[in-house]
Design a protein around this motif. Sequence first.
Motif, PDB file in Angstrom:
ATOM      1  N   GLY A 259       0.818  -1.207   0.000  1.00 36.85           N
ATOM      2  CA  GLY A 259       0.000   0.000   0.000  1.00 36.85           C
ATOM      3  C   GLY A 259       0.849   1.252   0.000  1.00 36.85           C
ATOM      4  N   THR A 260       1.886   1.277   0.819  1.00 35.94           N
ATOM      5  CA  THR A 260       2.751   2.457   0.906  1.00 35.94           C
ATOM      6  C   THR A 260       3.595   2.627  -0.349  1.00 35.94           C
ATOM      7  OG1 THR A 260       2.904   2.036   3.289  1.00 35.94           O
ATOM      8  CG2 THR A 260       4.402   3.659   2.375  1.00 35.94           C
ATOM      9  N   VAL A 261       4.164   1.536  -0.847  1.00 38.35           N
ATOM     10  CA  VAL A 261       5.000   1.606  -2.056  1.00 38.35           C
ATOM     11  C   VAL A 261       4.197   2.112  -3.245  1.00 38.35           C
ATOM     12  CG1 VAL A 261       6.300   0.244  -3.741  1.00 38.35           C
ATOM     13  CG2 VAL A 261       6.653  -0.135  -1.314  1.00 38.35           C
ATOM     14  N   PHE A 262       3.003   1.572  -3.448  1.00 34.54           N
ATOM     15  CA  PHE A 262       2.180   2.006  -4.578  1.00 34.54           C
ATOM     16  C   PHE A 262       1.711   3.457  -4.392  1.00 34.54           C
ATOM     17  CE2 PHE A 262       0.914  -2.666  -5.386  1.00 34.54           C
ATOM     18  CZ  PHE A 262       2.014  -2.827  -6.214  1.00 34.54           C
ATOM     19  N   ALA A 263       1.474   3.869  -3.160  1.00 33.07           N
ATOM     20  CA  ALA A 263       1.067   5.255  -2.904  1.00 33.07           C
ATOM     21  C   ALA A 263       2.173   6.233  -3.286  1.00 33.07           C
ATOM     22  CB  ALA A 263       0.705   5.436  -1.429  1.00 33.07           C
ATOM     23  N   VAL A 264       3.429   5.812  -3.112  1.00 30.56           N
ATOM     24  CA  VAL A 264       4.568   6.678  -3.436  1.00 30.56           C
ATOM     25  C   VAL A 264       4.769   6.781  -4.944  1.00 30.56           C
ATOM     26  CG1 VAL A 264       7.089   6.889  -3.292  1.00 30.56           C
ATOM     27  CG2 VAL A 264       5.780   6.291  -1.268  1.00 30.56           C
ATOM     28  N   TYR A 265       4.727   5.639  -5.640  1.00 32.91           N
ATOM     29  CA  TYR A 265       5.151   5.619  -7.031  1.00 32.91           C
ATOM     30  C   TYR A 265       4.038   5.716  -8.066  1.00 32.91           C
ATOM     31  CZ  TYR A 265       9.721   4.372  -5.228  1.00 32.91           C
ATOM     32  OH  TYR A 265      10.918   4.390  -4.566  1.00 32.91           O
ATOM     33  N   MET A 266       2.779   5.709  -7.640  1.00 36.21           N
ATOM     34  CA  MET A 266       1.697   5.696  -8.625  1.00 36.21           C
ATOM     35  C   MET A 266       0.803   6.926  -8.562  1.00 36.21           C
ATOM     36  SD  MET A 266       0.574   1.675  -8.761  1.00 36.21           S
ATOM     37  CE  MET A 266      -0.484   1.963 -10.167  1.00 36.21           C
ATOM     38  N   HIS A 267       1.443   8.109  -8.537  1.00 39.86           N
ATOM     39  CA  HIS A 267       0.669   9.339  -8.682  1.00 39.86           C
ATOM     40  C   HIS A 267       1.560  10.384  -9.327  1.00 39.86           C
ATOM     41  CE1 HIS A 267       2.827  11.168  -5.314  1.00 39.86           C
ATOM     42  NE2 HIS A 267       2.571  10.085  -4.609  1.00 39.86           N
ATOM     43  N   PRO A 268       0.984  11.413  -9.980  1.00 38.48           N
ATOM     44  CA  PRO A 268       1.776  12.419 -10.690  1.00 38.48           C
ATOM     45  C   PRO A 268       2.625  13.260  -9.748  1.00 38.48           C
ATOM     46  CG  PRO A 268      -0.534  13.081 -10.573  1.00 38.48           C
ATOM     47  CD  PRO A 268      -0.465  11.657 -10.092  1.00 38.48           C
ATOM     48  N   ASN A 269       3.744  13.792 -10.278  1.00 36.37           N
ATOM     49  CA  ASN A 269       4.634  14.629  -9.481  1.00 36.37           C
ATOM     50  C   ASN A 269       4.092  16.043  -9.339  1.00 36.37           C
ATOM     51  OD1 ASN A 269       6.610  12.632  -9.123  1.00 36.37           O
ATOM     52  ND2 ASN A 269       7.501  13.062 -11.127  1.00 36.37           N
ATOM     53  N   LEU A 280       5.609   9.446   3.154  1.00 35.41           N
ATOM     54  CA  LEU A 280       5.416   8.029   2.873  1.00 35.41           C
ATOM     55  C   LEU A 280       6.747   7.279   2.852  1.00 35.41           C
ATOM     56  CD1 LEU A 280       2.693   8.287   0.075  1.00 35.41           C
ATOM     57  CD2 LEU A 280       2.373   7.408   2.390  1.00 35.41           C
ATOM     58  N   SER A 281       7.811   7.958   2.359  1.00 34.32           N
ATOM     59  CA  SER A 281       9.138   7.343   2.343  1.00 34.32           C
ATOM     60  C   SER A 281       9.622   7.063   3.755  1.00 34.32           C
ATOM     61  CB  SER A 281      10.137   8.237   1.614  1.00 34.32           C
ATOM     62  OG  SER A 281       9.802   8.378   0.254  1.00 34.32           O
ATOM     63  N   VAL A 282       9.389   8.016   4.666  1.00 33.17           N
ATOM     64  CA  VAL A 282       9.741   7.801   6.070  1.00 33.17           C
ATOM     65  C   VAL A 282       9.008   6.582   6.597  1.00 33.17           C
ATOM     66  CG1 VAL A 282       9.434   8.720   8.416  1.00 33.17           C
ATOM     67  CG2 VAL A 282      10.337  10.194   6.617  1.00 33.17           C
ATOM     68  N   PHE A 283       7.762   6.433   6.190  1.00 34.40           N
ATOM     69  CA  PHE A 283       6.955   5.334   6.695  1.00 34.40           C
ATOM     70  C   PHE A 283       7.485   3.984   6.217  1.00 34.40           C
ATOM     71  CE2 PHE A 283       3.138   2.637   6.970  1.00 34.40           C
ATOM     72  CZ  PHE A 283       2.793   2.872   8.289  1.00 34.40           C
ATOM     73  N   TYR A 284       7.754   3.851   4.896  1.00 31.35           N
ATOM     74  CA  TYR A 284       8.137   2.516   4.425  1.00 31.35           C
ATOM     75  C   TYR A 284       9.631   2.229   4.564  1.00 31.35           C
ATOM     76  CZ  TYR A 284       9.790   3.913  -0.337  1.00 31.35           C
ATOM     77  OH  TYR A 284      10.472   4.447  -1.410  1.00 31.35           O
ATOM     78  N   VAL A 285      10.456   3.264   4.727  1.00 36.22           N
ATOM     79  CA  VAL A 285      11.891   3.037   4.923  1.00 36.22           C
ATOM     80  C   VAL A 285      12.233   2.849   6.397  1.00 36.22           C
ATOM     81  CG1 VAL A 285      14.169   4.137   4.775  1.00 36.22           C
ATOM     82  CG2 VAL A 285      12.619   4.223   2.823  1.00 36.22           C
ATOM     83  N   ILE A 286      11.563   3.608   7.288  1.00 31.73           N
ATOM     84  CA  ILE A 286      11.942   3.636   8.700  1.00 31.73           C
ATOM     85  C   ILE A 286      10.930   2.925   9.595  1.00 31.73           C
ATOM     86  CG2 ILE A 286      12.442   5.172  10.659  1.00 31.73           C
ATOM     87  CD1 ILE A 286      13.320   7.257   8.553  1.00 31.73           C
ATOM     88  N   VAL A 287       9.641   3.169   9.368  1.00 33.98           N
ATOM     89  CA  VAL A 287       8.612   2.670  10.286  1.00 33.98           C
ATOM     90  C   VAL A 287       8.231   1.219  10.012  1.00 33.98           C
ATOM     91  CG1 VAL A 287       6.280   3.034  11.180  1.00 33.98           C
ATOM     92  CG2 VAL A 287       7.717   5.009  10.629  1.00 33.98           C
ATOM     93  N   ILE A 288       8.005   0.866   8.741  1.00 32.00           N
ATOM     94  CA  ILE A 288       7.548  -0.491   8.423  1.00 32.00           C
ATOM     95  C   ILE A 288       8.525  -1.578   8.881  1.00 32.00           C
ATOM     96  CG2 ILE A 288       7.121  -2.089   6.495  1.00 32.00           C
ATOM     97  CD1 ILE A 288       5.480   0.032   5.161  1.00 32.00           C
ATOM     98  N   PRO A 289       9.854  -1.413   8.685  1.00 29.05           N
ATOM     99  CA  PRO A 289      10.769  -2.450   9.205  1.00 29.05           C
ATOM    100  C   PRO A 289      10.677  -2.645  10.716  1.00 29.05           C
ATOM    101  CG  PRO A 289      11.903  -1.081   7.609  1.00 29.05           C
ATOM    102  CD  PRO A 289      10.585  -0.423   7.861  1.00 29.05           C
ATOM    103  N   MET A 290      10.204  -1.621  11.442  1.00 28.44           N
ATOM    104  CA  MET A 290       9.982  -1.769  12.887  1.00 28.44           C
ATOM    105  C   MET A 290       8.648  -2.466  13.157  1.00 28.44           C
ATOM    106  SD  MET A 290       9.427   1.156  15.827  1.00 28.44           S
ATOM    107  CE  MET A 290       7.831   1.615  15.113  1.00 28.44           C
ATOM    108  N   LEU A 291       7.634  -2.146  12.352  1.00 30.11           N
ATOM    109  CA  LEU A 291       6.302  -2.690  12.588  1.00 30.11           C
ATOM    110  C   LEU A 291       6.193  -4.176  12.249  1.00 30.11           C
ATOM    111  CD1 LEU A 291       3.955   0.160  11.264  1.00 30.11           C
ATOM    112  CD2 LEU A 291       4.510  -0.400  13.641  1.00 30.11           C
TER     113      LEU A 291
END
Length: 319
Positions: A259-269, A280-291
């Motif tokens: 969900g987080t990866v697709f939210a980052v890469y699948m919308h216009p800049n 979102l990058s903070v979430f999937y790079v830092i938070v998800i490996p803890m969760l």
Amino acid sequence: MPSESMGGDRNLTSVTMFVLLGISEDKELQLSLFPVFMLIYLVTLFWNLGLIILIRMDSHLHTPMYFFLSVLSFIDICYTSSISPRMLADLFKDKKMISFIACATQYFVASWMGQAECCLLATMAYDQYVAIGKPLQYSTIMAPGLCWKMVAGAIGCGFICALVETVSCFEMYYCGPNIIQNFFCNITEIMSLSCSNPFIVQMILFVVAICVEFGSLLLILLSYGFITASILKISSVKGSAKAFNTCASHLAVVTLFFGTVFAVYMHPNSDHSTKQNKFLSVFYVIVIPMLNPLIYSLRNKDIKEAFRRVMKRTAHLLQ
């Protein structure tokens, strides 16, 4: 490695350093975030490493599911460690510089671990299907040899895809600007800085995304389709609840990750999406490996019981 060249009436000097804008331009906010992110990183290391050791120490956890879980913890440690330490150090810097080689290395390791995790999550979904759909054949199908091959396949696939992406991206010519609008080397932002035509690299990234990310998600969805069909065949409510509970942790991890990866890469800049991407990058790079280990540990009776057994053995040895 890019080199100097001439273009038109001016010198085009290749980029040897990139500038990371970081999480925020507010110095006070950055300093206040340091203890938060440091705590998250330490918890990530402690919990994932502790889970690996616990699974190794307790023979009751020597099953395919926990073997895959220990590999997931190892991948999460490597994934977050490829970015978090540098990000933490950069919080104290006014100018966050990273060399061309260091940027390529950081992206390669993060991409390798991220794509290996995609494949591993698909492997874990298949393991769940065999455990629920074919319980009598489980030990035969999920033999140790097959488990090792599946893990080697996931890690090998991640390595090859990350290598292809990294080489193709960093072989492009970079003549400036050199500012990355993030706290780590994000490939989409790096490509936007290139003076070369990015079409071929974009196609490579597209093919990899289809094969790895979407391919893994498709396998997960198929596995859970078969799991749902198997659960519906279970007559007892207690049996159905137990089967669903077995899948709940994995489903939560899959939903968070994809969900987080697709939210980052699948919308216009846009300027708004750049800020959103950082969050979102903070979430999937830092938070998800803890969760991930928390999700598996806090809802899993086997892990709780194994922890109690290990604590009892340790206390007995210390007496």
